[in-house]
Design a protein around this motif. Sequence first.
Motif, PDB file in Angstrom:
ATOM      1  N   SER A   1       5.229  -8.869  -6.817  1.00  0.00           N
ATOM      2  CA  SER A   1       3.803  -9.207  -6.850  1.00  0.00           C
ATOM      3  C   SER A   1       2.896  -8.042  -6.475  1.00  0.00           C
ATOM      4  CB  SER A   1       3.525 -10.388  -5.916  1.00  0.00           C
ATOM      5  OG  SER A   1       3.883 -10.065  -4.586  1.00  0.00           O
TER       6      SER A   1
ATOM      7  N   ARG B   1      -1.093  -7.597  -9.792  1.00  0.00           N
ATOM      8  CA  ARG B   1      -1.661  -7.894  -8.471  1.00  0.00           C
ATOM      9  C   ARG B   1      -2.754  -8.954  -8.539  1.00  0.00           C
ATOM     10  NH1 ARG B   1      -2.084  -1.849  -5.616  1.00  0.00           N
ATOM     11  NH2 ARG B   1       0.163  -1.633  -5.204  1.00  0.00           N
TER      12      ARG B   1
ATOM     13  N   LYS C   1      -2.460 -11.456 -10.498  1.00  0.00           N
ATOM     14  CA  LYS C   1      -1.731 -12.653 -10.932  1.00  0.00           C
ATOM     15  C   LYS C   1      -2.142 -13.088 -12.336  1.00  0.00           C
ATOM     16  CE  LYS C   1      -1.061 -14.283  -6.203  1.00  0.00           C
ATOM     17  NZ  LYS C   1      -1.215 -15.403  -5.242  1.00  0.00           N
TER      18      LYS C   1
ATOM     19  N   PRO D   1       4.762 -13.539 -16.279  1.00  0.00           N
ATOM     20  CA  PRO D   1       5.087 -13.992 -14.918  1.00  0.00           C
ATOM     21  C   PRO D   1       6.317 -14.896 -14.878  1.00  0.00           C
ATOM     22  CG  PRO D   1       3.232 -15.242 -15.783  1.00  0.00           C
ATOM     23  CD  PRO D   1       3.535 -14.181 -16.811  1.00  0.00           C
TER      24      PRO D   1
ATOM     25  N   GLY E   1       8.216 -15.414  -8.439  1.00  0.00           N
ATOM     26  CA  GLY E   1       7.001 -14.782  -7.948  1.00  0.00           C
ATOM     27  C   GLY E   1       6.888 -13.342  -8.416  1.00  0.00           C
ATOM     28  N   TRP E   2       7.649 -12.993  -9.451  1.00  0.00           N
ATOM     29  CA  TRP E   2       7.676 -11.638  -9.998  1.00  0.00           C
ATOM     30  C   TRP E   2       7.195 -11.661 -11.449  1.00  0.00           C
ATOM     31  CZ3 TRP E   2      13.368 -10.141  -8.367  1.00  0.00           C
ATOM     32  CH2 TRP E   2      13.404 -10.021  -6.963  1.00  0.00           C
TER      33      TRP E   2
END
Length: 231
Positions: free
Chosen positions: A149, A188, A190, A211, A216-217
Amino acid sequence: MAFLIKHKLIIRYYLKKMLVHSYTEGVPVPKEKWDTLLANQGVPILWSYICLKEGVLFFYPCHDEPTQDYDVRVRPYYTLSAYKRGLFWGAPYDDPVGGNVIPCTTSIYNEKGEFLGVVGIDLRLNELVDTLLRIPNAPAFKESYLINSQGQIVLKASDSLKERQRLGLQESFKTPLFPNSEIVKLIRSKHEGGYLKGDSQGKNMLTIYYPLKTLGWYYVVEADNNKLFKP
């Protein structure tokens, strides 16, 4: 803690079951075939474990009693999620037995919300590369990555082709910043995913980012734009 120690055989059964299911993707396997599968076939998960806050460790496949100089509470897979909520994937590190692995852990709590310890798995790095990153028979393909992230490279497809230097007990592999600053900004923030043409060196590259919400990567692929759209 007393309850967990008393029921360590049951705990080991479920830790073993995690390894078996990592190979079959949850499809039931008769228990009498488990040992043959683990011994002869091999599975994506190298270790499954429960680490209690008192330093007691249960893990499979192996015995339950580590040496006196081994403190699980300083290991990366413990500190990764200890006293936190949620599922956490860590940076790849060098396991002295199984080589390069990547941990996935989460904290466990009792009914009062009190922290008990950490439960997790160590996934073989090459397995993750083969499953998610390698793209065969694609002439335009240059490289693929797993980016965290913060825009740092956790893993890339070419990693499995290189020998990594052995690391110390509390070390993990470096996670450098992805070289394309625009992609880093999007990750960053998202962003929901998309693509960019060109890269930080001005090459004619197509970079696709998507995503992976479970991790969460982000999954990022670089391709040669000239080859990709060649008639």
